[in-house]
Scaffold this active site. Structure first.
Site, PDB file in Angstrom:
ATOM      1  N   GLU A 115       0.851  -1.194   0.000  1.00  0.00           N
ATOM      2  CA  GLU A 115       0.000   0.000   0.000  1.00  0.00           C
ATOM      3  C   GLU A 115       0.886   1.242   0.000  1.00  0.00           C
ATOM      4  OE1 GLU A 115      -1.972  -1.302   3.678  1.00  0.00           O
ATOM      5  OE2 GLU A 115      -0.900   0.253   4.786  1.00  0.00           O
ATOM      6  N   LYS A 117       2.763   4.683   1.069  1.00  0.00           N
ATOM      7  CA  LYS A 117       3.210   5.280   2.319  1.00  0.00           C
ATOM      8  C   LYS A 117       2.892   6.771   2.230  1.00  0.00           C
ATOM      9  CE  LYS A 117       7.220   5.460   5.342  1.00  0.00           C
ATOM     10  NZ  LYS A 117       7.289   6.918   5.468  1.00  0.00           N
ATOM     11  N   ASP A 119       2.844  10.539   3.135  1.00  0.00           N
ATOM     12  CA  ASP A 119       3.829  11.401   3.793  1.00  0.00           C
ATOM     13  C   ASP A 119       3.093  12.429   4.639  1.00  0.00           C
ATOM     14  OD1 ASP A 119       6.250  12.390   4.489  1.00  0.00           O
ATOM     15  OD2 ASP A 119       6.542  13.552   2.669  1.00  0.00           O
ATOM     16  N   TYR A 225      -4.782   2.867   8.268  1.00  0.00           N
ATOM     17  CA  TYR A 225      -4.239   1.632   7.694  1.00  0.00           C
ATOM     18  C   TYR A 225      -3.821   0.571   8.700  1.00  0.00           C
ATOM     19  CZ  TYR A 225      -0.264   4.670   8.580  1.00  0.00           C
ATOM     20  OH  TYR A 225       0.602   5.532   9.182  1.00  0.00           O
ATOM     21  N   LYS A 313      11.513   2.923   0.240  1.00  0.00           N
ATOM     22  CA  LYS A 313      11.742   4.335  -0.089  1.00  0.00           C
ATOM     23  C   LYS A 313      12.101   4.467  -1.559  1.00  0.00           C
ATOM     24  CE  LYS A 313      11.723   6.410   4.022  1.00  0.00           C
ATOM     25  NZ  LYS A 313      10.995   7.634   4.308  1.00  0.00           N
ATOM     26  N   CYS A 411      24.546  44.875 -13.056  1.00  0.00           N
ATOM     27  CA  CYS A 411      23.769  44.229 -11.992  1.00  0.00           C
ATOM     28  C   CYS A 411      22.301  44.402 -12.333  1.00  0.00           C
ATOM     29  CB  CYS A 411      24.076  44.873 -10.640  1.00  0.00           C
ATOM     30  SG  CYS A 411      22.855  44.456  -9.376  1.00  0.00           S
ATOM     31  N   CYS A 414      20.652  47.152  -9.959  1.00  0.00           N
ATOM     32  CA  CYS A 414      21.044  48.556  -9.846  1.00  0.00           C
ATOM     33  C   CYS A 414      21.827  49.078 -11.043  1.00  0.00           C
ATOM     34  CB  CYS A 414      21.851  48.779  -8.573  1.00  0.00           C
ATOM     35  SG  CYS A 414      23.497  48.033  -8.658  1.00  0.00           S
ATOM     36  N   CYS A 429      28.018  42.265  -7.355  1.00  0.00           N
ATOM     37  CA  CYS A 429      27.694  43.687  -7.453  1.00  0.00           C
ATOM     38  C   CYS A 429      28.234  44.343  -6.193  1.00  0.00           C
ATOM     39  CB  CYS A 429      26.185  43.896  -7.545  1.00  0.00           C
ATOM     40  SG  CYS A 429      25.732  45.618  -7.310  1.00  0.00           S
ATOM     41  N   CYS A 434      22.956  49.105  -3.665  1.00  0.00           N
ATOM     42  CA  CYS A 434      22.155  48.213  -4.514  1.00  0.00           C
ATOM     43  C   CYS A 434      20.887  47.779  -3.763  1.00  0.00           C
ATOM     44  CB  CYS A 434      22.981  46.990  -4.888  1.00  0.00           C
ATOM     45  SG  CYS A 434      22.087  45.790  -5.875  1.00  0.00           S
TER      46      CYS A 434
HETATM   47 ZN   LIG Z   1      23.430  45.857  -7.688  1.00  0.00          ZN
END
Ligand SMILES: [Zn+2]
Length: 757
Positions: A115, A117, A119, A225, A313, A411, A414, A429, A434
């Protein structure tokens, strides 16, 4: 006109029957409006005749009162967990086990029931004279938490059984359906909260709520079960038991296969693996039980597990999908991390639409290109990652990925030109203004394990920085309720305000943060190279932030490192010195001896202060002392406090009246005192943070990886490679229950998010 008493009894029967059809069979025979009308009628009748209200009325599912904690219940029959078989051991591993059981039961033709399992969270339900009286968590298998009121809110749990024995206990797993999980997480994100990691945590967090009314809002479900205590004879087989459960009105696994050989069992496991994604709830394996109940006791038990059942498993799970785009995220320290934007794919109970690509070199090594079909993997606590490209499916026109060209040398947050950090193969960066870095720092500051400011997730952090309200995390402490409450989390066109209620929660969190211990603050300040473990070590050996800033211990660690480097380079015997003249060699020898003396003095001083342990090497001297905090972290911490940012932060904290305290915890006779512990897998009874705090409170250390130096590994369900490492290094492995027993006290009741793992 029927008497109220009769009508109440009739309404209850009808409502329970409709609950069963809806929640257990998923085949309702009336509409919501009709159901509501019956429910309302019952509630009005009960209101008019309060003496007739009983706790098992459908109107009372949410009738329990909130509590401060859960009482303990002893299970009449212990709730055992199952030993594992792993998919990687294949049919051979399965055969070996089945043969071992056959040897215990010679001459018996054995049958096996396979059957799914589920979780979820294991619980036990107790019925007396057909009425649901007690529901409990597994706990340590002997004793669990009494969560009867919370379980009663689960509509799939019948409150009454017809034709049931005088005493009947049934065991099963409470879970949160995946669809409900997704909705709850969306709502949490919208409220600026960190969503649950997975349905299992969501179910566990919900069931351990102290207020049943909150539990009732989570659409939990259950599958039963196995039997516990039963006052009559149990059906002769597992299959017959499940059929009996279903007839009594319990939800049972729909997938059941009776098998007569290892090969048949193996085929059933594969079949289950093929269909389990369609169940609507998470499964993490298959359960294989000896079908014939009478033979089970003859097969017997090991110290911890039944011999007649195993949990299979499945492999850590992979899925194939396609990379739609690669975006670049800016981290707290300015690191630019490439992220694969994927075609959404369902994997292990959640939809994956992004996976980290780590860095430029990793992309190059795997030759990942935009548009590629890729295999992604999600294992345990790890974030999804791209394992490999499916080259056969590559588009002939797909161009190799060029990181810098992709971000146009800017970046993405920025616009500053990034710099490549050669050591970590990363683009960084370096613009201190920023906005992305500010946001990440703010999130980091507020996260669990740091200052744990509830309600301050990424959406809120984004908005606070974007709207110029918070520039530095410490700005949080001067925020006003009205300003924060009015914060717009949406766009200018479609505003969505944060709200005063949510804002109040954040400000309460800030208030609590003021008195958090030094270690938490050191962690929250996000000093480069000072991670959570280092922060806790620093907090243990220093009283205040000032003490860390001017720490003689840290200076000694840095000086010891320098002396050791000198010893290596000044040795007249060293390879680099082989061409030196005799005169030079004599000078070197003098300086070499000085470096050795310096290292021994520093090492001895560090050992005396407890900030280093003597070397375990046979010929080790004080110069080989093993320091608590390594030289790079020590240097980084000193440098940070001396930097303008560090100085500014200290002055600001003084202004705000925040002075976190550290200090050595009292010596303890706990078995974990002075020991290094690694936590892995999912803890069921307490959050990972709570477990870490408990270990540190008794003077132990928490580490993130297993080595020879590890004293204990605490492993919960889902434990992966760390468990294997423990076996490799011969480190004792504890279950969560054993761990708690060694701590010597039960876990404290947790608030809900304390349970997020
Ligand atoms: Zn930045």
């Amino acid at each position: 006109m029927p008497l109220p008493h009769d009508r109440i009894a009739q309404l209850r029967l009808e409502l329970e029957e409709h609950d069963r059809r809806y929640y257990v069979e998923a085949r309702p025979t009336i509409g919501d409006a009709e159901y509501d009308a019956l429910f309302r009628e019952l509630r009005e009748l009960e209101a008019a005749h309060p003496a007739l209200i009983t706790p098992d009325s459908p109107t009372q599912r949410v009738g329990g009162k909130a509590t401060d904690g859960f009482a303990q219940v002893r299970h009449a029959v212990p709730m055992l967990s199952l030993d594992n078989l792993f998919a990687k051991d294949g049919l051979d591993g399965l055969r070996k086990w089945i043969i071992s059981v056959e040897k215990l039961l010679p001459g018996e033709p054995l049958e096996w029931l396979v059957e799914p399992k589920v979780d979820g969270l294991a619980v036990s339900l107790r019925y007396e004279d057909g009425r649901f009286v007690t529901g409990a968590t597994r706990g340590d298998g002997e004793m669990g938490d009494d969560i009867t009121d919370n379980l009663r809110t689960i509509r799939a749990i019948p409150l009454h059984l017809k034709d049931a024995p005088a005493v009947l206990e049934v065991r099963g797993e409470v879970y949160l359906p995946i669809a409900a999980f997704r909705k709850i997480c969306d709502d949490m994100r919208a409220a600026g909260d960190e969503p649950f990691a997975n349905p299992r945590n969501a179910a566990a967090g919900s069931l351990k709520q102290l207020d049943p009314a909150t539990v009732a809002k989570r659409p939990l479900a259950i599958i039963l079960y196995s039997p516990g205590e039963c006052s009559s004879d149990l059906p002769p087989t597992q299959a017959a038991f499940l059929a009996w459960m279903a007839a009594l009105g319990f939800p049972v696994p729909r997938f059941q296969r009776v098998c007569r050989s290892a090969e048949e069992v193996f085929a059933a496991i594969q079949e289950l693996d093929g269909v389990r994604d369609s169940f609507g709830f998470e499964t993490d394996g298959a359960v294989i039980k000896l079908n014939q109940v009478a033979l089970r006791d003859r097969a017997g038990y090991t110290a911890r597990f039944p011999r007649w059942a195993k949990a299979w498993k499945y492999l850590s799970e992979q899925a194939e999908t396609r990379i739609r785009a690669i975006t670049v995220q800016v981290g707290r320290t300015g690191n630019l991390t490439p992220v694969a934007e994927l075609e959404p794919v369902f994997l292990r109970g959640s939809t994956i639409s992004r996976a980290t690509l780590h860095n430029e070199d990793e992309i190059r090594r795997k030759d990942i290109r935009i548009g590629d079909a890729v295999i992604i993997e999600k294992a345990g606590e790890v974030i999804p990652a791209v394992v490999r490209v499916v080259l056969e499916k590559r588009d002939a026109l797909a161009a190799p990925f060029d990181f810098l060209q992709h971000i146009e040398n800017k970046c993405p947050a920025c616009g500053h030109a990034p710099r490549r950090d050669p050591e970590f193969a990363a683009w960084v960066c370096e613009n201190p203004a920023c906005p992305a870095q500010k946001t990440r720092r703010l999130e980091y500051f507020a996260k669990r394990g740091a200052l744990d400011i509830e309600g301050l997730g990424s959406t809120v952090a984004d908005a606070l920085v974007e709207r110029g309200i918070v520039d530095d995390p410490l700005d949080l402490f001067t925020l006003r309720l009205t300003t924060l409450g009015a914060l717009n989390l949406g766009t200018d066109e479609e505003p969505r305000t944060f709200g005063e209620k949510n804002a109040a929660k954040v400000l309460e969190g800030c208030q609590r943060a003021r008195t958090m211990p030094l270690a938490r603050w050191l962690h929250a300040l996000a000093i480069t190279d000072v991670g959570e473990e280092t922060a806790h070590d620093l907090g243990k050996y220093h009283d205040t932030l000032e003490a860390v800033a001017t720490s003689p211990l840290l200076r000694d660690v840095v000086a010891l490192d320098k002396a050791r480097a000198d010893i290596a380079t000044l040795s007249p015997r060293a390879q680099i010195n082989k061409d030196k003249t005799a005169m030079e060699k004599t000078q070197l020898a003098t300086r070499h001896a000085e470096a050795i003396a310096r290292a021994e003095e520093l090492g001895a001083r560090l050992i005396a202060s407890g900030f280093a342990a003597p070397s375990k090497k046979a010929d080790g001297t004080a110069a080989d002392a093993v320091v608590v905090v390594g030289p790079s972290a020590a240097a980084a911490a000193l440098a940070w406090f001396a930097s303008p940012l560090g100085q500014r932060t200290m002055a600001r904290l003084a202004e705000l009246g925040i002075a976190p305290r550290g200090g050595t915890p009292a010596a303890s006779d706990s078995p974990f005192s002075g020991k290094t512990v690694v936590l892995t897998g999912t803890l069921e009874l307490m959050s990972r943070n709570a477990a870490q705090e408990r270990i540190r409170a008794v003077g132990g250390n928490v580490a993130s990886s297993v080595s020879k130096k590890t004293h204990y590994v605490v492993a919960g369900p889902g434990a992966g490679s760390k468990l294997e490492d423990a076996q490799k290094h011969g480190v004792p492995v504890l279950t969560e229950a054993e761990f708690l027993a060694m701590l010597g006290s039960p876990p404290l009741p947790q608030k809900e998010d304390g349970l997020l793992l």
